[in-house]
Each structure stands twice: as C-alpha cells, then as structure tokens.
Design an enzyme around this catalytic site. Structure first.
Site, mmCIF file in Angstrom:
data_model
loop_
_atom_site.group_PDB
_atom_site.id
_atom_site.type_symbol
_atom_site.label_atom_id
_atom_site.label_comp_id
_atom_site.label_asym_id
_atom_site.label_seq_id
_atom_site.Cartn_x
_atom_site.Cartn_y
_atom_site.Cartn_z
ATOM 1 C CD GLU A 288 -3.427 -5.808 4.084
ATOM 2 O OE1 GLU A 288 -4.180 -5.018 4.714
ATOM 3 O OE2 GLU A 288 -2.613 -5.373 3.737
ATOM 4 C CD GLU B 223 -2.763 -0.970 2.191
ATOM 5 O OE1 GLU B 223 -3.286 -0.226 2.873
ATOM 6 O OE2 GLU B 223 -3.863 -1.877 2.148
HETATM 7 C C1 BG6 Z 1 -4.647 -1.809 5.115
HETATM 8 C C2 BG6 Z 1 -2.864 -2.322 5.811
HETATM 9 O O1 BG6 Z 1 -3.636 -0.640 4.929
HETATM 10 O O2 BG6 Z 1 -5.824 -2.182 6.018
HETATM 11 C C3 BG6 Z 1 -2.903 -3.265 7.151
HETATM 12 O O3 BG6 Z 1 -2.159 -2.811 5.232
HETATM 13 C C4 BG6 Z 1 -4.354 -2.778 8.492
HETATM 14 O O4 BG6 Z 1 -1.433 -2.784 7.596
HETATM 15 C C5 BG6 Z 1 -5.726 -3.128 7.254
HETATM 16 O O5 BG6 Z 1 -4.038 -3.178 9.373
HETATM 17 C C6 BG6 Z 1 -6.640 -2.763 7.677
HETATM 18 O O6 BG6 Z 1 -6.556 -1.300 8.411
HETATM 19 P P1 BG6 Z 1 -7.102 -0.862 10.296
HETATM 20 O O7 BG6 Z 1 -6.979 1.309 10.018
HETATM 21 O O8 BG6 Z 1 -7.900 -1.209 9.963
HETATM 22 O O9 BG6 Z 1 -5.935 -1.328 10.751
#
Ligand code: BG6
Length: 483
Positions: free
Chosen positions: A382, A170
């Site tokens: 993800e 990201e």
């Molecule tokens: C992504 C990242 O932005 O989303 C992760 O790669 C992150 O590291 C995940 O934890 C979820 O985001 P958040 O802000 O809800 O933890």
C-alpha cells in the site's frame, strides 16, 4: 547514494493497486455472509466518522466485473484484495459458504483472464463476530487454529491460481487501535498486557499459516504486510537518538523481527518484562516463529508517512492524543510513550489534510532498512494519498496532487531498486475510492472516483486524472516517471 539513474523498472515488476473487503464490498448480509467484528463495531454510536458503515461500501460485491474491467483497461499487473472470512465461514469455522467461495473464485478468474496477478490478503481486519463472542477473538489462543483452518481452506481452493499471499494486514495497526486506543474493535483502551498477548497470538497464526502453506505444497510467495513508519531522530542529541532507537524496537522491529527472524527485539522484551506486560510464550512457539521466518518470501510494506522521535519526559504525552479523522489540518495531537519517545511534527515536510507527513524518501528508507536488516524481497502492498477530491461538472477529477504524490514516491522507490533493494511489487492504495475505516468516504484514495459520500450516492465510477497517469506509468514500465 549516487547511482546511475534508472530509466525503467525491472521487466517483471508488478504494478498494482489494492483494496480490502470491508472497505469496498458492501453486501454485508448477502450471499450467506456472516457478521464480522466491524459489522458490529460500526453500529456503536460515535465510533466512525458520521456513523459510516461498510454495509454498502462502494458496492464492489455487485460491481466487481466493472471494477476489474477498469483495472484491465489500465493495464494493472497485480490486484491486491482481501477475502472476508465471514463470506467463507459465516460462523468462523465449520460449514463452508459456497456463495462466498463462488464470489472470490469469480474475482480470481476474472483477474487471471485479464492477466492480472491476484494478490490475496487473508485477513484485513474483519474477524467473524461469532469467534469474538465465543472466546474473545484474538484475545484467545483458540483463534490460532481457527485462523489456520480458514487459511488452509483458501490454499486448497485457490492455491493453484494465487501466487501471492499476505497473511495479515497491518497487525501493528489493528492491535494498537483495538487494544490501546479503542478506535477499532474490540475497542479496548490502554490494555497493554492484552495488546502484547494478542500480538503473540497473531504472530502464531501468521507463522502456522505460512508453515501450513508450505506443508500443503504451496510454492508461491507468502508474507505479512506491515504498516511501516520509519523514524528520524529530532536532532543529534544522544537522548533523542536513543528515543529513536527505542521507538524502532517497540514500534517497528517488534513486528518485522518476528516475521523475518522469528525473534522479539531484546531491549523491547526486557522493557515489557520489567513492566510486567510481556506476552506469555508457550514452549515451542519460538521454534515455530523461526521456522516460518525462514519460509516467507517477502516483507509486505504499507507506507504512508515517516515520523520524528524525541525524548519524552515521564510526565509527557501519552499514546492517546487526538487523531485527525476530520480532514481539518492541524487537529492531530502529538503522541508518544512517557519516559521513552514522542513523535513531534517534522518541520521539513508538508502534510496531508489528515496531518500525515508526506515523505517520498521515507519509502526509500523502508526499502533500504529491510534490505540491510533482513535481506528480504519487498512488496509495497500500500502507498497512496488520502485527499478531498472534487468531481467537475464534466465528470472529470483533476487530482494532480495525487499524481505528484505517487510520482515522487515511485521515483524514490526507483532509487531504492537502483541501490540494490529487491522490490517486486508496488500497489497504490487504493484502486477505487472506498470506505476509510475511521474517516468515512470523504478521505479518498482511489484512482477511480466513486460517486458516494457519507449519505449515499449513485455508486457510479469515474476515472480520475491519476488513473490515466498510472496507466501511462505501467505502459512505459516506469519510464514516464523520468520524463
Ligand atoms: C492502512 C490500511 O492502514 O491504511 C487500509 O491497510 C487503510 O485499510 C489505509 O484504509 C489508509 O488509512 P485511512 O485511515 O486513511 O483510511
């Protein structure tokens, strides 16, 4: 489009789950590890939710064998994790830290012993602090050589064992939050010129890493992971459709076009030049970007939500509206770029407690767009739901809302595959509960519950209902999604 309904996923589909070093490992002063920008940033009062840090995180540093055992019991086919640069080179470069090398060798070997394909993220946001102190980290082109040297070390150490490499996680998020909204290190606010320059350095680091991998004989898979938020025009008013077009150029294609084609979107670049915030590009850079683009084998997608685009008047909202980091629904403010676009809420979608829209079809859009625009295979690196989970007295965690979320997203992914998209892997975010950078420990994503909160806890692991559900999905290669 109407297709024959899929019953199972492709035979070699990589069912996975993901994590990131800073969010799970802890042991921040152990094993010879150096200090990262995040180790420093979390100590600035007011920067993270209730001052949470990753000093201990969920103690994966000491519990990795237990965690991988849980993955094996689940039948996971791939585990995506990141390497902390500061464990390999505590000083950013120079002397290799053998203890750090041993730690990741053990993780990789343990995964392979259980037939889990290790998928390695080279950089998930934790930069050695010494490089920030020496030359400003990503702000200087010097970071490119240091990054490539670090990546080459990883290829030399594990190139034979690791077949999936993600260069940067990201880039669009760590640069936006780092140089525009001041929510991530180095905490700069509205520094647009630097933001685009930093991005150019990151693109060059990515590209030179991809080329180094091939030059070293790497025959595996390599690409970057992009936080892809696909967009819908608010309605068919041309001004709103143009707002979407501008959003896509500035917020999505700006990154994906460089990874996939080695070029910047023309209209966005023209806009930046007119505003005098375009990056300085050295002679030869574009050739390198193009060469690397022809060597990547997938587009990595982190998908959480979609957005709506509407024209934003010149005196309209800015990118700097309040973000919801408390889990109190309705506290996120609308943001946008004055004179270009804004992103109001989508009235047709439900949201999480952190005001993220829930849109399974958005994942299908991502796959379709990547397939028709770039023709690349896709790794969903993800996807998951951040929620408040409750452990019952009997240590059970009934996260049926997470099961519903994942099930609907996987069904949408199945549709995309059925429509011809080549999706090779899907990783839930996350395997265990972990530290959410800005939201502390209360925003949980894991299939495994970790007994810890902002104050501490036993760090014991418990299987959530979603763990058993995903195990069944994997065992049936997706067939259970259609029952
Ligand atoms: C992504 C990242 O932005 O989303 C992760 O790669 C992150 O590291 C995940 O934890 C979820 O985001 P958040 O802000 O809800 O933890």
């Amino acid at each position: 489009m109407e297709q024959t309904k899929m019953q199972r996923f492709p035979e070699d589909f990589l069912w996975g789950s993901a994590s990131a070093a800073y969010q799970i490992e802890g042991g921040y002063r152990e094993g010879g590890k150096g200090i990262s920008n995040w180790d420093t940033f979390v100590r600035i009062p007011g920067k993270t939710y209730k001052g949470t840090t990753g000093d201990v995180a969920v103690d994966h540093y000491h519990k990795y064998l237990e965690d991988i055992q849980l993955m094996a019991e689940m039948g996971l086919k791939t585990y995506r994790f990141s390497i902390a640069w500061t464990r390999i080179y505590p000083e950013g470069k120079g002397e290799l830290n053998q203890e750090g090398v041993d730690f990741y060798t053990a993780i990789i070997n343990e995964c392979l012993r259980h037939h889990i394909e290790p998928m390695v993220t080279i950089y998930h946001w934790d930069l050695p602090q010494v490089l920030v102190d020496a030359y400003g980290g990503w702000e200087s082109p010097q970071v490119i050589d240091d990054f490539v040297a670090y990546a080459k070390t990883l290829f030399r150490l594990w190139g034979e064992k690791v077949k999936y490499w993600i260069t940067l996680n990201e880039q669009n998020i760590f640069t936006s939050l780092g140089w525009l909204t001041a929510q991530h290190p180095p905490g700069k606010f509205d520094d647009q010129k630097k933001f685009y320059q930093v991005n150019h350095h990151a693109f060059m680091a990515h590209a030179k890493t991809v080329l180094a991998y091939r030059e070293m004989g790497g025959k595996g898979n390599i690409g970057a992971s992009f936080a892809y938020t696909p967009s819908y025009a608010l309605d068919c008013r041309p001004i709103n459709v143009m707002a979407k077009c501008n959003y896509d150029d500035l917020k999505n294609y700006w990154w994906m076009d460089v990874y996939a084609y080695g070029r910047y979107p023309i209209a966005a670049m023209t806009y930046l030049k007119n505003k005098n915030i375009a990056p300085v590009i050295q002679d030869g850079d574009i050739e390198i970007l193009k060469k690397a683009a022809s060597e990547i084998t997938f587009m990595g997608v982190n998908y959480y939500q979609s957005c709506v685009c509407e024209y934003n008047p010149t005196d309209g909202v800015t990118p700097y509206g309040e973000m919801n980091t408390s889990g109190i629904k309705g506290t996120a403010q609308v943001t946008g770029i004055p004179g270009i676009y804004k992103n109001p809420a989508n009235p047709y979608l439900l949201t999480t407690d952190w005001d993220w829209s829930i849109d399974p079809m958005g994942l299908q859009f991502c796959c379709r767009e990547i397939t028709s625009r770039y023709g690349l295979p896709i790794v969903i690196s993800e996807n998951g739901l951040g929620a408040f989970d409750k452990m019952e007295a009997d240590h059970k965690i009934h996260d049926d809302y997470r099961i519903a979320y994942l099930q609907r997203h996987l069904q949408a992914l199945g549709e995309a595959i059925e429509e011809g998209c080549k999706v090779v892997a899907y990783c839930t975010w996350s395997f265990t509960d972990l530290l959410s950078w800005l939201n502390g420990y209360q925003k949980r994503y894991g299939l495994i519950y970790v007994d810890r909160d902002e104050e501490g806890g036993t760090l014991d692991r418990y299987k959530k209902d979603s763990y058993y559900w995903y195990r069944n999905v994997i065992q049936t290669n997706g067939e259970s999604l259609y029952k």
